[in-house]
Design a protein around this motif. Structure first.
Motif, PDB file in Angstrom:
ATOM      1  N   LYS A 196      40.041  10.721  13.684  1.00 41.65           N
ATOM      2  CA  LYS A 196      39.723   9.702  14.832  1.00 41.65           C
ATOM      3  C   LYS A 196      39.363  10.106  16.011  1.00 41.65           C
ATOM      4  N   TYR A 197      38.376   9.955  16.689  1.00 46.19           N
ATOM      5  CA  TYR A 197      38.113  10.568  18.068  1.00 46.19           C
ATOM      6  C   TYR A 197      39.114   9.677  18.902  1.00 46.19           C
ATOM      7  N   ARG A 198      39.987  10.413  19.721  1.00 47.10           N
ATOM      8  CA  ARG A 198      41.005   9.880  20.475  1.00 47.10           C
ATOM      9  C   ARG A 198      40.656  10.096  21.902  1.00 47.10           C
ATOM     10  N   ASP A 199      40.968   9.138  22.714  1.00 42.77           N
ATOM     11  CA  ASP A 199      40.756   9.449  24.242  1.00 42.77           C
ATOM     12  C   ASP A 199      42.035  10.165  24.432  1.00 42.77           C
ATOM     13  N   ASN A 200      42.064  11.148  25.700  1.00 43.08           N
ATOM     14  CA  ASN A 200      43.119  11.716  26.153  1.00 43.08           C
ATOM     15  C   ASN A 200      43.852  10.849  26.985  1.00 43.08           C
ATOM     16  N   LEU A 201      45.015  10.924  27.548  1.00 41.59           N
ATOM     17  CA  LEU A 201      46.002  10.136  28.424  1.00 41.59           C
ATOM     18  C   LEU A 201      45.112   9.674  29.538  1.00 41.59           C
ATOM     19  N   TRP A 202      44.575  10.364  30.221  1.00 43.78           N
ATOM     20  CA  TRP A 202      43.931   9.871  31.298  1.00 43.78           C
ATOM     21  C   TRP A 202      42.565   8.991  31.150  1.00 43.78           C
ATOM     22  N   MET A 228      26.599  10.736   4.197  1.00 40.15           N
ATOM     23  CA  MET A 228      26.773   9.945   5.263  1.00 40.15           C
ATOM     24  C   MET A 228      27.108  11.038   6.534  1.00 40.15           C
ATOM     25  N   PHE A 229      27.801  12.035   6.099  1.00 40.29           N
ATOM     26  CA  PHE A 229      28.070  13.048   7.153  1.00 40.29           C
ATOM     27  C   PHE A 229      27.137  13.967   7.464  1.00 40.29           C
ATOM     28  N   ILE A 230      26.237  14.351   6.418  1.00 38.21           N
ATOM     29  CA  ILE A 230      24.896  14.916   6.687  1.00 38.21           C
ATOM     30  C   ILE A 230      24.027  13.944   7.644  1.00 38.21           C
ATOM     31  N   LYS A 231      23.868  12.735   7.630  1.00 36.19           N
ATOM     32  CA  LYS A 231      23.335  11.931   8.452  1.00 36.19           C
ATOM     33  C   LYS A 231      23.816  11.972   9.704  1.00 36.19           C
ATOM     34  N   MET A 232      25.009  11.838   9.889  1.00 35.41           N
ATOM     35  CA  MET A 232      25.644  11.896  11.173  1.00 35.41           C
ATOM     36  C   MET A 232      25.422  13.397  11.889  1.00 35.41           C
ATOM     37  N   ILE A 233      25.516  14.421  11.188  1.00 37.71           N
ATOM     38  CA  ILE A 233      25.244  15.813  11.765  1.00 37.71           C
ATOM     39  C   ILE A 233      23.766  15.833  12.254  1.00 37.71           C
ATOM     40  N   GLU A 234      22.747  15.004  11.645  1.00 35.84           N
ATOM     41  CA  GLU A 234      21.363  15.034  11.991  1.00 35.84           C
ATOM     42  C   GLU A 234      21.315  14.291  13.467  1.00 35.84           C
ATOM     43  N   ILE A 235      21.827  13.091  13.293  1.00 42.00           N
ATOM     44  CA  ILE A 235      21.942  12.252  14.660  1.00 42.00           C
ATOM     45  C   ILE A 235      22.530  12.792  15.903  1.00 42.00           C
ATOM     46  N   SER A 236      23.518  13.547  15.459  1.00 40.53           N
ATOM     47  CA  SER A 236      24.426  14.676  16.573  1.00 40.53           C
ATOM     48  C   SER A 236      23.375  15.931  17.053  1.00 40.53           C
ATOM     49  N   GLY A 237      22.238  16.106  16.393  1.00 44.45           N
ATOM     50  CA  GLY A 237      21.529  17.149  16.751  1.00 44.45           C
ATOM     51  C   GLY A 237      22.268  18.524  16.580  1.00 44.45           C
ATOM     52  N   LEU A 238      23.081  18.368  15.355  1.00 49.03           N
ATOM     53  CA  LEU A 238      23.949  19.660  14.949  1.00 49.03           C
ATOM     54  C   LEU A 238      23.192  20.356  13.755  1.00 49.03           C
ATOM     55  N   SER A 239      22.278  19.980  13.148  1.00 48.51           N
ATOM     56  CA  SER A 239      21.690  20.641  12.010  1.00 48.51           C
ATOM     57  C   SER A 239      21.394  22.042  12.238  1.00 48.51           C
ATOM     58  N   GLN A 240      20.631  22.329  13.214  1.00 47.09           N
ATOM     59  CA  GLN A 240      20.249  23.874  13.348  1.00 47.09           C
ATOM     60  C   GLN A 240      21.484  24.818  13.467  1.00 47.09           C
ATOM     61  N   ARG A 241      22.680  24.115  14.221  1.00 49.99           N
ATOM     62  CA  ARG A 241      23.699  24.888  14.266  1.00 49.99           C
ATOM     63  C   ARG A 241      24.446  25.238  12.860  1.00 49.99           C
ATOM     64  N   LYS A 294      28.125  11.218  17.485  1.00 49.88           N
ATOM     65  CA  LYS A 294      28.363  12.351  18.116  1.00 49.88           C
ATOM     66  C   LYS A 294      29.742  12.973  18.317  1.00 49.88           C
ATOM     67  N   SER A 295      30.236  11.966  19.081  1.00 49.09           N
ATOM     68  CA  SER A 295      31.697  12.275  19.098  1.00 49.09           C
ATOM     69  C   SER A 295      32.478  12.442  17.993  1.00 49.09           C
ATOM     70  N   LEU A 296      32.324  11.549  16.987  1.00 47.97           N
ATOM     71  CA  LEU A 296      33.015  11.594  15.962  1.00 47.97           C
ATOM     72  C   LEU A 296      32.896  12.813  15.108  1.00 47.97           C
ATOM     73  N   THR A 297      31.480  13.085  15.039  1.00 49.98           N
ATOM     74  CA  THR A 297      31.104  13.982  14.006  1.00 49.98           C
ATOM     75  C   THR A 297      31.595  15.316  14.670  1.00 49.98           C
ATOM     76  N   GLU A 298      31.672  15.708  16.099  1.00 45.51           N
ATOM     77  CA  GLU A 298      32.105  16.986  16.731  1.00 45.51           C
ATOM     78  C   GLU A 298      33.580  16.901  16.548  1.00 45.51           C
ATOM     79  N   ASN A 299      34.093  16.010  16.281  1.00 43.76           N
ATOM     80  CA  ASN A 299      35.785  15.929  16.026  1.00 43.76           C
ATOM     81  C   ASN A 299      36.006  16.430  14.563  1.00 43.76           C
ATOM     82  N   HIS A 300      35.024  16.868  13.834  1.00 49.53           N
ATOM     83  CA  HIS A 300      35.166  17.352  12.547  1.00 49.53           C
ATOM     84  C   HIS A 300      34.989  18.802  12.299  1.00 49.53           C
TER      85      HIS A 300
END
Length: 530
Positions: free
Chosen positions: A175-181, A58-71, A107-113
């Motif tokens: 978990k992807y968290r908002d900042n305080l603002w 599932m995480f591999i699929k998330m990487i692909e959706i996020s456009g991070l496979s090449q990196r 993408k936000s969740l994937t980049e959080n890992h």
């Protein structure tokens, strides 16, 4: 040999990485000896290692959706904390039939890992590390007991060395968290606080980073613009919109804000500005909003605040008495600190609004804005030796005396300062005897008048508080002026202290001097004991 790559260095170039990789893997035996249960996969990229683990589909699929496979298959260095399929299923993540909004969230969740550079468990054996992720959020990587954890989630395997980084696996997710603002902005019940702060938003062009691309038909340069967000109020109370500092934020709901506003507004009654021409209600609104918002932010996590005897806001307000009662709401973790949402902003009003204002002349300027002014007087600062018998005089005091060649009575006008409110004060003036300067000076006395002065529209108001007070020649005097009311915040109210011998019979005036030593003047909330 121990290799350690600092994550806060500038990005490595590809050519350097290739050279470094040769050194890194040449030393891999010693690297392996250093880590707990190392797994060497250094012939494969991170992407290959991820794909060959059946628990990470599932995480591999998330990487692909996020456009991070090449990196993940490239030569730049990364560290991945990969959540297992079972961990992601708990979060009810669906990877089918994605909308654009779903893709952004994934993408936000994937980049959080995923983080740039190498992060091994050796770096957290003794101190936790706050890691900057691709999501622009910071997350703690640490060791608790015998377990390695990432964002409080335990790792199931660590230090899988790949050709372009390090792979850790976790049976949980970050978990992807908002900042305080973002919390303030995205939480409807916090709208009042957000709306007040956002009034100070501004965006401006960064001319150094923006590139001119053409001249338009009117002769103006058109830029490929880089815009910078700024908020003057956040610059003052804490940059809640940035990820690199940690704060604790008390966030009153609209219910709490309204209740607090109704209480505080009575302390910010306005006369319409110094000339009385402005809207008093607007001034009261602004000052009341400001004092509420200025007292909401504290530096550091709440966990670190709990061990203190007192806490200080980022604007300098100190809460001492029962300060923990302020934190009576529901806590949430933000990416840059803690936020507590409350329906009751339970702050001590005598610490937040109606404060004791001590005017110590050592730290006051000779002007009405920040301290005092004089009329027909000379002033000097005396700092007696520490062996003086007058302990209260240690540290110095102000000597006020008549100006040479002027027969008028010397006057000292003391301003309470910018934190004064429209309320009643008990004013205490500390007068030092002449023996503080000279132990043989046992007979020096003078006579003082006290009045409150302020400007009301075009007229000056004078309220007599105490007249003809004779000072003590041997002892320190704490002269108290009870229930002195300052009617408005914007009338430049001050306490005038006049050396005035007119109430003394002419034949006896030679016994008194036209000078007085004043240590400090304190404006205390009326009727409140320490």
């Amino acid at each position: 040999m121990k290799l350690k790559i600092r994550y806060n260095k500038v990005a490595l170039t590809i050519s350097f990485l290739v050279g470094f990789a040769g050194l890194f893997f040449a030393c891999n035996d010693e690297w392996n000896e250093h880590y707990d249960n190392p797994q060497t996969e250094n012939e494969r990229s991170l992407l290959s290692a991820l794909k060959q683990d059946p628990e990470l589909s599932m995480f591999i699929k998330m990487i692909e959706i996020s456009g991070l496979s090449q990196r993940m298959d490239g030569t730049d260095a990364y560290t991945v904390w990969a959540p297992t399929d079972s961990a992601l299923k708990v979060m009810e993540i669906s990877l089918e039939n994605l909308s654009a909004q779903d893709s952004v969230k994934i993408k936000s969740l994937t980049e959080n890992h995923i983080a740039r550079y190498f992060y091994s468990t050796s770096e957290i054996e003794f101190n936790k590390k706050r890691v900057l992720m691709l999501s622009k959020k910071y997350i703690y990587f640490e060791k608790t007991g015998n377990r390695y954890v990432f964002d409080e989630q335990p790792l199931t395997s660590v230090n899988c060395i790949c050709s372009n980084g390090v792979l850790h696996k976790m049976n949980g997710s970050s978990k992807y968290r908002d900042n305080l603002w973002e919390y303030l902005k995205n939480t409807p019940e916090l709208k009042t606080v957000y709306d007040f702060i956002s009034q100070y938003d501004s965006t401006y062009l960064d001319e150094k980073r923006s590139k001119p691309i053409e001249i338009n038909e009117y002769g103006y340069t058109v830029y490929d613009s880089v815009l910078i967000f700024n908020n003057k109020l956040l610059n003052r109370i804490g940059e809640l919109n940035l990820e690199d500092s940690i704060y604790t934020l008390i966030a009153p709901t609209q219910t709490a804000y309204s209740k607090t506003f109704d209480l505080y507004k009575n302390y910010y009654k306005s006369n319409g500005g110094k000339d009385g021409k402005l809207n008093p209600d607007s001034i009261t609104q602004h000052y009341t909003d400001s004092v509420i918002v200025n007292n909401l932010v504290f530096r550091g996590e709440y966990q670190n605040l709990q061990n203190r005897d007192s806490v200080s806001t980022t604007t300098g307000t100190i809460f001492k008495k029962n300060w923990r009662e302020m934190f009576n709401g529901e806590f949430y973790k933000a990416s840059n600190g803690d936020i507590m949402i409350t329906d009751n902003l339970n702050q001590n009003i005598y610490e937040s609004v109606h404060k004791t204002l001590k005017r110590d002349f050592r730290y006051m300027a000779f002007n009405s804005t920040s301290g005092f002014i004089t009329e027909d007087a000379d002033v000097s600062w005396e700092n007696p030796q520490e062996d003086t018998k007058v302990n209260e005089a240690i540290g110095g005091f102000l000597l006020l005396r008549e100006a040479k060649g002027i027969s008028s009575s010397p006057v000292l006008s003391v301003y309470p300062g910018k934190d004064v409110v429209s309320s009643k004060y008990d004013i205490v003036c500390t007068v030092i005897p002449g023996t503080a300067s000279d132990s043989l000076n046992t007979g020096e006395q003078t006579v003082l008048d006290f009045r409150l002065q302020y400007r009301l529209g075009k007229s000056n108001k004078r309220i007599e508080l105490k007249k003809g007070l004779v000072t003590d020649s041997l002892h320190v005097m704490q002269i108290e002026l009870k229930d002195v009311e300052i009617p408005f915040i914007d009338v430049d109210a001050c306490l005038s202290i006049t050396v005035n011998l007119s109430s003394i019979p002419i034949a006896e005036r030679g016994k008194y001097k036209k000078q007085v030593r004043i240590k400090e003047v304190t404006f205390k909330p009326a009727g409140v004991t320490d």
